[in-house]
Design a protein around this motif. Structure first.
Motif, PDB file in Angstrom:
ATOM      1  N   THR A  57      25.116  57.708  -3.639  1.00 36.54           N
ATOM      2  CA  THR A  57      26.368  57.066  -3.247  1.00 36.54           C
ATOM      3  C   THR A  57      26.181  56.261  -1.962  1.00 36.54           C
ATOM      4  O   THR A  57      25.395  56.624  -1.086  1.00 36.54           O
ATOM      5  N   GLN A  58      26.934  55.174  -1.880  1.00 42.79           N
ATOM      6  CA  GLN A  58      26.974  54.375  -0.657  1.00 42.79           C
ATOM      7  C   GLN A  58      28.208  53.484  -0.698  1.00 42.79           C
ATOM      8  O   GLN A  58      28.446  52.771  -1.681  1.00 42.79           O
ATOM      9  N   ASP A  59      28.981  53.525   0.363  1.00 46.35           N
ATOM     10  CA  ASP A  59      30.162  52.659   0.508  1.00 46.35           C
ATOM     11  C   ASP A  59      31.088  52.720  -0.701  1.00 46.35           C
ATOM     12  O   ASP A  59      31.688  51.719  -1.095  1.00 46.35           O
ATOM     13  N   GLY A  60      31.214  53.892  -1.309  1.00 45.44           N
ATOM     14  CA  GLY A  60      32.111  54.060  -2.443  1.00 45.44           C
ATOM     15  C   GLY A  60      31.477  53.782  -3.788  1.00 45.44           C
ATOM     16  O   GLY A  60      32.083  54.061  -4.834  1.00 45.44           O
ATOM     17  N   TYR A  61      30.272  53.246  -3.801  1.00 41.10           N
ATOM     18  CA  TYR A  61      29.556  53.000  -5.059  1.00 41.10           C
ATOM     19  C   TYR A  61      28.721  54.233  -5.393  1.00 41.10           C
ATOM     20  O   TYR A  61      28.100  54.840  -4.508  1.00 41.10           O
ATOM     21  N   ARG A  62      28.692  54.595  -6.675  1.00 40.39           N
ATOM     22  CA  ARG A  62      28.000  55.812  -7.089  1.00 40.39           C
ATOM     23  C   ARG A  62      27.182  55.572  -8.360  1.00 40.39           C
ATOM     24  O   ARG A  62      27.637  54.903  -9.297  1.00 40.39           O
ATOM     25  N   LEU A  63      25.981  56.117  -8.360  1.00 41.06           N
ATOM     26  CA  LEU A  63      25.131  56.105  -9.550  1.00 41.06           C
ATOM     27  C   LEU A  63      25.402  57.392 -10.317  1.00 41.06           C
ATOM     28  O   LEU A  63      25.272  58.489  -9.763  1.00 41.06           O
ATOM     29  N   THR A  64      25.817  57.280 -11.577  1.00 36.36           N
ATOM     30  CA  THR A  64      26.151  58.454 -12.367  1.00 36.36           C
ATOM     31  C   THR A  64      25.357  58.457 -13.667  1.00 36.36           C
ATOM     32  O   THR A  64      25.097  57.406 -14.258  1.00 36.36           O
TER      33      THR A  64
ATOM     34  N   GLY B 265       7.033  66.908 -14.160  1.00 35.62           N
ATOM     35  CA  GLY B 265       7.228  66.906 -12.713  1.00 35.62           C
ATOM     36  C   GLY B 265       8.602  66.414 -12.331  1.00 35.62           C
ATOM     37  O   GLY B 265       9.485  66.219 -13.179  1.00 35.62           O
ATOM     38  N   SER B 266       8.795  66.197 -11.036  1.00 39.45           N
ATOM     39  CA  SER B 266      10.053  65.672 -10.515  1.00 39.45           C
ATOM     40  C   SER B 266       9.929  64.162 -10.339  1.00 39.45           C
ATOM     41  O   SER B 266       8.964  63.676  -9.744  1.00 39.45           O
ATOM     42  N   TRP B 267      10.901  63.439 -10.837  1.00 37.26           N
ATOM     43  CA  TRP B 267      10.915  61.978 -10.770  1.00 37.26           C
ATOM     44  C   TRP B 267      12.177  61.524 -10.049  1.00 37.26           C
ATOM     45  O   TRP B 267      13.237  62.132 -10.173  1.00 37.26           O
ATOM     46  N   ARG B 268      12.044  60.428  -9.309  1.00 37.83           N
ATOM     47  CA  ARG B 268      13.224  59.783  -8.726  1.00 37.83           C
ATOM     48  C   ARG B 268      13.408  58.437  -9.399  1.00 37.83           C
ATOM     49  O   ARG B 268      12.464  57.649  -9.517  1.00 37.83           O
ATOM     50  N   LEU B 269      14.634  58.178  -9.830  1.00 35.78           N
ATOM     51  CA  LEU B 269      14.985  56.953 -10.542  1.00 35.78           C
ATOM     52  C   LEU B 269      15.923  56.132  -9.676  1.00 35.78           C
ATOM     53  O   LEU B 269      16.984  56.618  -9.260  1.00 35.78           O
ATOM     54  N   PHE B 270      15.552  54.887  -9.409  1.00 33.24           N
ATOM     55  CA  PHE B 270      16.293  54.015  -8.501  1.00 33.24           C
ATOM     56  C   PHE B 270      16.973  52.885  -9.269  1.00 33.24           C
ATOM     57  O   PHE B 270      16.360  52.256 -10.141  1.00 33.24           O
TER      58      PHE B 270
ATOM     59  N   SER C 155      32.457  45.141  -1.704  1.00 31.61           N
ATOM     60  CA  SER C 155      31.082  44.964  -1.199  1.00 31.61           C
ATOM     61  C   SER C 155      30.362  43.840  -1.937  1.00 31.61           C
ATOM     62  O   SER C 155      29.161  43.910  -2.201  1.00 31.61           O
ATOM     63  N   LYS C 156      31.114  42.798  -2.236  1.00 28.05           N
ATOM     64  CA  LYS C 156      30.541  41.639  -2.916  1.00 28.05           C
ATOM     65  C   LYS C 156      29.339  41.105  -2.144  1.00 28.05           C
ATOM     66  O   LYS C 156      29.369  40.968  -0.925  1.00 28.05           O
ATOM     67  N   ASP C 157      28.267  40.836  -2.880  1.00 28.24           N
ATOM     68  CA  ASP C 157      27.048  40.244  -2.333  1.00 28.24           C
ATOM     69  C   ASP C 157      26.248  41.183  -1.425  1.00 28.24           C
ATOM     70  O   ASP C 157      25.284  40.750  -0.803  1.00 28.24           O
ATOM     71  N   LYS C 158      26.627  42.455  -1.362  1.00 26.59           N
ATOM     72  CA  LYS C 158      25.838  43.414  -0.592  1.00 26.59           C
ATOM     73  C   LYS C 158      24.850  44.108  -1.520  1.00 26.59           C
ATOM     74  O   LYS C 158      25.199  44.472  -2.642  1.00 26.59           O
ATOM     75  N   ASP C 159      23.628  44.279  -1.060  1.00 27.26           N
ATOM     76  CA  ASP C 159      22.596  44.881  -1.884  1.00 27.26           C
ATOM     77  C   ASP C 159      22.587  46.399  -1.742  1.00 27.26           C
ATOM     78  O   ASP C 159      22.689  46.933  -0.632  1.00 27.26           O
ATOM     79  N   PHE C 160      22.443  47.074  -2.872  1.00 28.46           N
ATOM     80  CA  PHE C 160      22.434  48.527  -2.913  1.00 28.46           C
ATOM     81  C   PHE C 160      21.189  49.028  -3.635  1.00 28.46           C
ATOM     82  O   PHE C 160      20.703  48.395  -4.578  1.00 28.46           O
ATOM     83  N   VAL C 161      20.688  50.164  -3.203  1.00 30.76           N
ATOM     84  CA  VAL C 161      19.699  50.923  -3.963  1.00 30.76           C
ATOM     85  C   VAL C 161      20.170  52.369  -3.963  1.00 30.76           C
ATOM     86  O   VAL C 161      20.237  53.015  -2.915  1.00 30.76           O
ATOM     87  N   LEU C 162      20.518  52.879  -5.151  1.00 31.55           N
ATOM     88  CA  LEU C 162      20.963  54.251  -5.325  1.00 31.55           C
ATOM     89  C   LEU C 162      19.982  54.972  -6.244  1.00 31.55           C
ATOM     90  O   LEU C 162      19.279  54.331  -7.037  1.00 31.55           O
ATOM     91  N   SER C 163      19.928  56.299  -6.152  1.00 32.23           N
ATOM     92  CA  SER C 163      18.934  57.006  -6.969  1.00 32.23           C
ATOM     93  C   SER C 163      19.411  58.393  -7.384  1.00 32.23           C
ATOM     94  O   SER C 163      20.311  58.972  -6.776  1.00 32.23           O
ATOM     95  N   HIS C 164      18.760  58.887  -8.437  1.00 33.31           N
ATOM     96  CA  HIS C 164      18.906  60.251  -8.919  1.00 33.31           C
ATOM     97  C   HIS C 164      17.515  60.836  -9.088  1.00 33.31           C
ATOM     98  O   HIS C 164      16.548  60.098  -9.328  1.00 33.31           O
TER      99      HIS C 164
END
Length: 308
Positions: free
Chosen positions: A78-85, A157-162, A172-181
């Protein structure tokens, strides 16, 4: 090929105008690797620093790739209200699999409008906890905002997905995000030791050499040179609107960094030297993955870079 990026200088980082000016003058940014045998899944073939000098900042804005500077290290969903689900917390071992996910906005609804970043609306990465198995994928989105990333075979193993993206509209128009699980691939994992830091590596007969001494939390230029059979390579083809795509992952926590290209694309004659804007937030060892294309074939070279 024209680069369709937007300038968004949103970070303070360089301590001196002289350093920023030097960066502006010298600052380029996913195969198989010379370490392929130790990398399961290798079959897939930040913000700019503000400067006290307006002219230096303007020069940085003119560089390809300098308008999309990702904030954060990607270690949160999560960042600034955006969430990866996603419903998937485990993925099968040893076979191709589809990972489905959505990005929800501050209103809780799936986001369906994404801006282009290096010709794609979504960049998706997979890396195992020991920094092997690197994959860079461009997933597809359904009308309801569900993305599908077709992953190659994953080792246990354990993997992180971005998920790397830029909202096309909203707060947050035009702002870049990288979220992961993180996901677990069942089975008995075999940890591969991280290769020692080196300035060069081999990939598909190409020699890739990295020059530069980045410092944690500071913007530094990084130069990558590509040669084959001892001769400089000058036939690099555009890939994602640049001559090379460069990503990095931090040893220990798999933190993410995208090193942005600053070499302009002028046709199928790129190389041998490619320049990048490197801003790695944490000291330690980073595993770099350089993707470049020749003769219609995508190559991936990997090496370990130590950041002081």
């Amino acid at each position: 090929m024209a680069t369709s990026y937007r300038f968004a200088a949103r970070r303070h980082g360089l301590a001196a105008a002289g350093a920023a000016a030097a960066l502006a003058l010298t600052l380029t940014a996913c195969g198989s690797s010379g370490d392929t045998s130790s990398m399961p899944g290798m079959d897939h073939g930040s913000k700019p620093s503000a400067s006290s000098s307006p002219s230096a900042a303007q020069a940085m804005g003119d560089m390809p790739g300098m308008d999309h500077m990702t904030s954060g290290n990607g270690l949160s969903d999560t960042q600034d209200g955006y969430r990866l689900t996603s419903k998937d917390s485990t993925l099968p071992s040893g076979k191709k699999t589809a990972y489905r996910f959505t990005v929800t906005g501050p209103d809780g609804k799936p986001v369906t409008g994404f801006a282009l970043d290096q010709t794609k609306r979504m960049h998706f990465y997979a890396i195992r906890s020991d920094l092997t198995g690197f994959q860079h994928i461009h997933p597809t989105m359904a009308a309801d905002g569900t993305w599908t990333a077709d992953l190659a075979s994953l080792a246990p193993g354990s993997w992180r997905l971005f998920a790397s993206f830029t909202p096309e509209d909203g707060p947050s128009k035009d702002k870049d995000f990288v979220l992961s699980h993180t996901v677990t691939v069942p089975g008995t994992p075999t940890k591969t030791p991280l290769p020692t830091p080196a300035t060069s590596t081999q990939a598909d007969g190409y020699t890739v050499t990295v020059k530069g001494e980045p410092m944690a939390g500071m913007a530094h230029p990084l130069t990558v040179s590509i040669a084959k059979d001892g001769k400089p390579v000058t036939d690099l083809q555009p890939y994602l609107d640049t001559y090379a795509h460069l990503t990095a992952f931090h040893e220990g926590d798999t933190a993410f960094a995208h090193l942005h290209p600053t070499t302009k694309v002028t046709g199928n004659n790129g190389g041998p030297d490619l320049n990048f804007h490197a801003e790695l937030p944490t000291s330690g060892n980073w595993r770099l993955f350089l993707q470049f294309q020749t003769g219609g074939t995508l190559h991936t070279a990997a090496l370990t870079l130590h950041v002081g």
